[in-house]
Motif scaffolding. Structure first.
Motif, PDB file in Angstrom:
ATOM      1  N   MET A   1       0.836  -1.190   0.000  1.00  0.00           N
ATOM      2  CA  MET A   1       0.000   0.000   0.000  1.00  0.00           C
ATOM      3  C   MET A   1       0.878   1.250   0.000  1.00  0.00           C
ATOM      4  O   MET A   1       0.639   2.170  -0.774  1.00  0.00           O
ATOM      5  CB  MET A   1      -0.929   0.010   1.216  1.00  0.00           C
ATOM      6  N   LEU A   2       1.860   1.252   0.873  1.00  0.00           N
ATOM      7  CA  LEU A   2       2.730   2.417   0.970  1.00  0.00           C
ATOM      8  C   LEU A   2       3.444   2.667  -0.357  1.00  0.00           C
ATOM      9  O   LEU A   2       3.503   3.804  -0.833  1.00  0.00           O
ATOM     10  CB  LEU A   2       3.750   2.234   2.098  1.00  0.00           C
ATOM     11  N   GLY A   3       3.962   1.630  -0.963  1.00  0.00           N
ATOM     12  CA  GLY A   3       4.679   1.776  -2.228  1.00  0.00           C
ATOM     13  C   GLY A   3       3.794   2.307  -3.337  1.00  0.00           C
ATOM     14  O   GLY A   3       4.199   3.194  -4.094  1.00  0.00           O
ATOM     15  N   HIS A   4       2.581   1.785  -3.444  1.00  0.00           N
ATOM     16  CA  HIS A   4       1.663   2.260  -4.476  1.00  0.00           C
ATOM     17  C   HIS A   4       1.364   3.738  -4.298  1.00  0.00           C
ATOM     18  O   HIS A   4       1.401   4.508  -5.258  1.00  0.00           O
ATOM     19  CB  HIS A   4       0.355   1.465  -4.434  1.00  0.00           C
ATOM     20  N   GLY A   5       1.033   4.121  -3.086  1.00  0.00           N
ATOM     21  CA  GLY A   5       0.719   5.526  -2.826  1.00  0.00           C
ATOM     22  C   GLY A   5       1.918   6.429  -3.006  1.00  0.00           C
ATOM     23  O   GLY A   5       1.803   7.529  -3.554  1.00  0.00           O
ATOM     24  N   LEU A   6       3.077   5.966  -2.568  1.00  0.00           N
ATOM     25  CA  LEU A   6       4.293   6.770  -2.629  1.00  0.00           C
ATOM     26  C   LEU A   6       4.690   7.103  -4.065  1.00  0.00           C
ATOM     27  O   LEU A   6       5.022   8.243  -4.374  1.00  0.00           O
ATOM     28  CB  LEU A   6       5.431   6.041  -1.916  1.00  0.00           C
ATOM     29  N   PHE A  45      -1.351   5.591   0.325  1.00  0.00           N
ATOM     30  CA  PHE A  45      -0.196   6.121   1.043  1.00  0.00           C
ATOM     31  C   PHE A  45      -0.438   6.137   2.552  1.00  0.00           C
ATOM     32  O   PHE A  45       0.370   5.625   3.327  1.00  0.00           O
ATOM     33  CB  PHE A  45       0.146   7.522   0.539  1.00  0.00           C
ATOM     34  N   LEU A  46      -1.560   6.707   2.986  1.00  0.00           N
ATOM     35  CA  LEU A  46      -1.846   6.812   4.425  1.00  0.00           C
ATOM     36  C   LEU A  46      -2.043   5.447   5.073  1.00  0.00           C
ATOM     37  O   LEU A  46      -1.538   5.199   6.179  1.00  0.00           O
ATOM     38  CB  LEU A  46      -3.060   7.700   4.657  1.00  0.00           C
ATOM     39  N   LEU A  47      -2.766   4.559   4.406  1.00  0.00           N
ATOM     40  CA  LEU A  47      -2.954   3.216   4.958  1.00  0.00           C
ATOM     41  C   LEU A  47      -1.624   2.493   5.056  1.00  0.00           C
ATOM     42  O   LEU A  47      -1.353   1.802   6.045  1.00  0.00           O
ATOM     43  CB  LEU A  47      -3.939   2.418   4.095  1.00  0.00           C
ATOM     44  N   GLY A  48      -0.776   2.668   4.058  1.00  0.00           N
ATOM     45  CA  GLY A  48       0.547   2.055   4.090  1.00  0.00           C
ATOM     46  C   GLY A  48       1.392   2.565   5.239  1.00  0.00           C
ATOM     47  O   GLY A  48       2.064   1.789   5.926  1.00  0.00           O
ATOM     48  N   ARG A  58      -5.884  -2.310  13.105  1.00  0.00           N
ATOM     49  CA  ARG A  58      -7.154  -2.942  12.701  1.00  0.00           C
ATOM     50  C   ARG A  58      -7.912  -2.078  11.705  1.00  0.00           C
ATOM     51  O   ARG A  58      -8.421  -2.565  10.712  1.00  0.00           O
ATOM     52  CB  ARG A  58      -8.025  -3.239  13.921  1.00  0.00           C
ATOM     53  N   GLN A  59      -7.968  -0.771  11.968  1.00  0.00           N
ATOM     54  CA  GLN A  59      -8.676   0.132  11.071  1.00  0.00           C
ATOM     55  C   GLN A  59      -7.959   0.235   9.721  1.00  0.00           C
ATOM     56  O   GLN A  59      -8.607   0.282   8.665  1.00  0.00           O
ATOM     57  CB  GLN A  59      -8.799   1.525  11.699  1.00  0.00           C
ATOM     58  N   ALA A  60      -6.622   0.270   9.759  1.00  0.00           N
ATOM     59  CA  ALA A  60      -5.852   0.361   8.517  1.00  0.00           C
ATOM     60  C   ALA A  60      -6.017  -0.907   7.679  1.00  0.00           C
ATOM     61  O   ALA A  60      -6.133  -0.830   6.446  1.00  0.00           O
ATOM     62  CB  ALA A  60      -4.380   0.616   8.822  1.00  0.00           C
ATOM     63  N   LEU A  61      -6.030  -2.058   8.323  1.00  0.00           N
ATOM     64  CA  LEU A  61      -6.240  -3.302   7.588  1.00  0.00           C
ATOM     65  C   LEU A  61      -7.651  -3.375   7.022  1.00  0.00           C
ATOM     66  O   LEU A  61      -7.853  -3.809   5.877  1.00  0.00           O
ATOM     67  CB  LEU A  61      -5.951  -4.513   8.486  1.00  0.00           C
TER      68      LEU A  61
END
Length: 116
Positions: A1-6, A45-48, A58-61
Motif C-alpha cells: 500500500m505504501l509503495g503504491h501511494g508513494l 499512502f496513508l494506509l501504508g 485494525r482500522q488500517a487493515l
C-alpha cells in the motif's frame, strides 16, 4: 500500500486522468472515477504508513481490504481480469493480518496500549 501511494503521489493528477481514460468505456461515470483516483492515491499512502507503523492497525487493515474490494470492482468494470488475482491476494493477506492482530507485538498500537 505504501509503495503504491508513494510512487503515485508525485504524479497524482496524471494517475487520476489515466484512470478516467481507462474507465471511459465502462459504466462508471468519469465524475466518480476522477476523484477516486485522487482518493485512492492518498488512501494507499496513508494506509501504508499506518500499517508500517502499526498504528490503528485494525482500522488500517479494514480500510485496505475495502480498498482492494473497490479495486476488484473497478477492474471488473473495465474487464481487466489479469490484475484481479493480485488484488484478491492482497485482500486475503490483509484479512489474514487482521485476523492475527493479537500478535502485533512491535506495533505502536501495542506500545501505546502497554503505557496505559
Amino acid at each position: 500500500m505504501l509503495g503504491h501511494g508513494l510512487v503515485r503521489l508525485p504524479k497524482i493528477v496524471a494517475f487520476s486522468n489515466g484512470m478516467v481514460a481507462k474507465f471511459s468505456e465502462s459504466m462508471i461515470p468519469s465524475f466518480l472515477v476522477e476523484p477516486f483516483g485522487y482518493v485512492l492515491t492518498i488512501a494507499e499512502f496513508l494506509l501504508g504508513v499506518l500499517l508500517v507503523l502499526g498504528l490503528f492497525t485494525r482500522q488500517a487493515l479494514t480500510g485496505s481490504i475495502i480498498t482492494m474490494m473497490l479495486l476488484v470492482l473497478g477492474s471488473t468494470m473495465v474487464e481487466n481480469w489479469t490484475v484481479i488475482n493480485s488484488q484478491l491476494i492482497h485482500a486475503a493477506v490483509f484479512a489474514f493480518l487482521l485476523w492475527h492482530t493479537n500478535y502485533n507485538n512491535w506495533s505502536l498500537d501495542t506500545i501505546i496500549k502497554n503505557k496505559k
